[in-house]
Motif scaffolding. Structure first.
Motif, PDB file in Angstrom:
ATOM      1  N   UNK A  15       0.804  -1.221   0.000  1.00  0.00           N
ATOM      2  CA  UNK A  15       0.000   0.000   0.000  1.00  0.00           C
ATOM      3  C   UNK A  15       0.835   1.268   0.000  1.00  0.00           C
ATOM      4  N   UNK A  16       1.934   1.272   0.736  1.00  0.00           N
ATOM      5  CA  UNK A  16       2.807   2.441   0.754  1.00  0.00           C
ATOM      6  C   UNK A  16       3.413   2.709  -0.613  1.00  0.00           C
ATOM      7  N   UNK A  17       3.764   1.645  -1.297  1.00  0.00           N
ATOM      8  CA  UNK A  17       4.333   1.767  -2.647  1.00  0.00           C
ATOM      9  C   UNK A  17       3.277   2.315  -3.617  1.00  0.00           C
ATOM     10  N   UNK A  18       2.033   1.794  -3.503  1.00  0.00           N
ATOM     11  CA  UNK A  18       0.939   2.288  -4.342  1.00  0.00           C
ATOM     12  C   UNK A  18       0.694   3.768  -4.069  1.00  0.00           C
ATOM     13  N   UNK A  19       0.642   4.153  -2.796  1.00  0.00           N
ATOM     14  CA  UNK A  19       0.427   5.560  -2.449  1.00  0.00           C
ATOM     15  C   UNK A  19       1.538   6.437  -3.026  1.00  0.00           C
ATOM     16  N   UNK A  20       2.777   5.980  -2.949  1.00  0.00           N
ATOM     17  CA  UNK A  20       3.910   6.752  -3.470  1.00  0.00           C
ATOM     18  C   UNK A  20       3.791   6.955  -4.981  1.00  0.00           C
ATOM     19  N   UNK A  21       3.396   5.919  -5.701  1.00  0.00           N
ATOM     20  CA  UNK A  21       3.236   6.036  -7.156  1.00  0.00           C
ATOM     21  C   UNK A  21       2.110   7.018  -7.472  1.00  0.00           C
ATOM     22  N   UNK A  22       1.002   6.928  -6.727  1.00  0.00           N
ATOM     23  CA  UNK A  22      -0.126   7.830  -6.976  1.00  0.00           C
ATOM     24  C   UNK A  22       0.206   9.273  -6.597  1.00  0.00           C
ATOM     25  N   UNK A  23       1.055   9.470  -5.609  1.00  0.00           N
ATOM     26  CA  UNK A  23       1.514  10.827  -5.286  1.00  0.00           C
ATOM     27  C   UNK A  23       2.356  11.402  -6.426  1.00  0.00           C
ATOM     28  N   UNK A  24       3.098  10.545  -7.123  1.00  0.00           N
ATOM     29  CA  UNK A  24       3.839  10.999  -8.313  1.00  0.00           C
ATOM     30  C   UNK A  24       2.861  11.413  -9.412  1.00  0.00           C
ATOM     31  N   UNK A  25       1.774  10.640  -9.575  1.00  0.00           N
ATOM     32  CA  UNK A  25       0.733  11.018 -10.543  1.00  0.00           C
ATOM     33  C   UNK A  25       0.187  12.397 -10.169  1.00  0.00           C
ATOM     34  N   UNK A  26      -0.119  12.581  -8.880  1.00  0.00           N
ATOM     35  CA  UNK A  26      -0.678  13.858  -8.421  1.00  0.00           C
ATOM     36  C   UNK A  26       0.276  15.018  -8.703  1.00  0.00           C
ATOM     37  N   UNK A  33      -4.620  21.445 -17.088  1.00  0.00           N
ATOM     38  CA  UNK A  33      -5.867  22.169 -17.327  1.00  0.00           C
ATOM     39  C   UNK A  33      -7.097  21.371 -16.861  1.00  0.00           C
ATOM     40  N   UNK A  34      -7.895  22.000 -16.017  1.00  0.00           N
ATOM     41  CA  UNK A  34      -9.147  21.394 -15.564  1.00  0.00           C
ATOM     42  C   UNK A  34      -9.037  20.568 -14.302  1.00  0.00           C
ATOM     43  N   UNK A  35      -7.825  20.305 -13.819  1.00  0.00           N
ATOM     44  CA  UNK A  35      -7.661  19.523 -12.588  1.00  0.00           C
ATOM     45  C   UNK A  35      -7.715  20.480 -11.405  1.00  0.00           C
ATOM     46  N   UNK A  36      -8.775  20.374 -10.611  1.00  0.00           N
ATOM     47  CA  UNK A  36      -8.960  21.254  -9.457  1.00  0.00           C
ATOM     48  C   UNK A  36      -8.427  20.609  -8.178  1.00  0.00           C
ATOM     49  N   UNK A  37      -8.710  19.326  -7.983  1.00  0.00           N
ATOM     50  CA  UNK A  37      -8.268  18.602  -6.790  1.00  0.00           C
ATOM     51  C   UNK A  37      -7.901  17.180  -7.206  1.00  0.00           C
ATOM     52  N   UNK A  38      -6.767  16.699  -6.717  1.00  0.00           N
ATOM     53  CA  UNK A  38      -6.356  15.309  -6.916  1.00  0.00           C
ATOM     54  C   UNK A  38      -5.648  14.909  -5.630  1.00  0.00           C
ATOM     55  N   UNK A  65      -6.590  14.121 -19.226  1.00  0.00           N
ATOM     56  CA  UNK A  65      -5.519  13.700 -18.312  1.00  0.00           C
ATOM     57  C   UNK A  65      -5.229  12.216 -18.474  1.00  0.00           C
ATOM     58  N   UNK A  66      -6.275  11.417 -18.630  1.00  0.00           N
ATOM     59  CA  UNK A  66      -6.081   9.973 -18.822  1.00  0.00           C
ATOM     60  C   UNK A  66      -5.383   9.672 -20.141  1.00  0.00           C
TER      61      UNK A  66
END
Length: 111
Positions: A15-26, A33-38, A65-66
């Protein structure tokens, strides 16, 4: 404005590894453009579960974005998928307002 709540469950202990990867996405979505909150959050009771709270100006912004190619320092979708123990869960939302909601959008929502 649209919102999405995503829930992703990592393979046990990752889970920590997944969170770290998703924080890189963020990080890579800052200024997109158009991303208000992630927002990336790890479940306090189950650290292998990670939640993503998204707010987009519109569906076209979210789709753009996708479709955008990964940046040189950003993870590819396959990097995220490899960490998942099951398919992600997605809930689509109509965003109405609240704390953290962009001020100009909140003013328009009140009208």
């Amino acid at each position: 404005m649209i919102g999405r709540l995503m829930t992703m469950t990592a393979h046990p202990g990752r889970g920590g590894e997944l969170a770290a990867v998703l924080l890189r996405v963020a990080r890579n979505l800052r200024g997109f453009p158009g991303c208000e909150i992630y927002l990336i959050s790890q479940d306090a009771a189950d650290p292998d579960t990670v939640h993503i709270t998204e707010v987009w100006r519109d569906d076209a912004s979210a789709q753009a974005a996708l479709a955008a190619p990964p940046t040189a320092d950003g993870p590819a979708p396959a990097d995220v998928l490899a960490l998942l123990s099951s398919p992600p869960s997605r809930t689509d939302l109509t965003v109405l307002g609240g704390v953290g909601f962009p001020a100009d959008q909140a003013d328009q929502a009140d009208r």
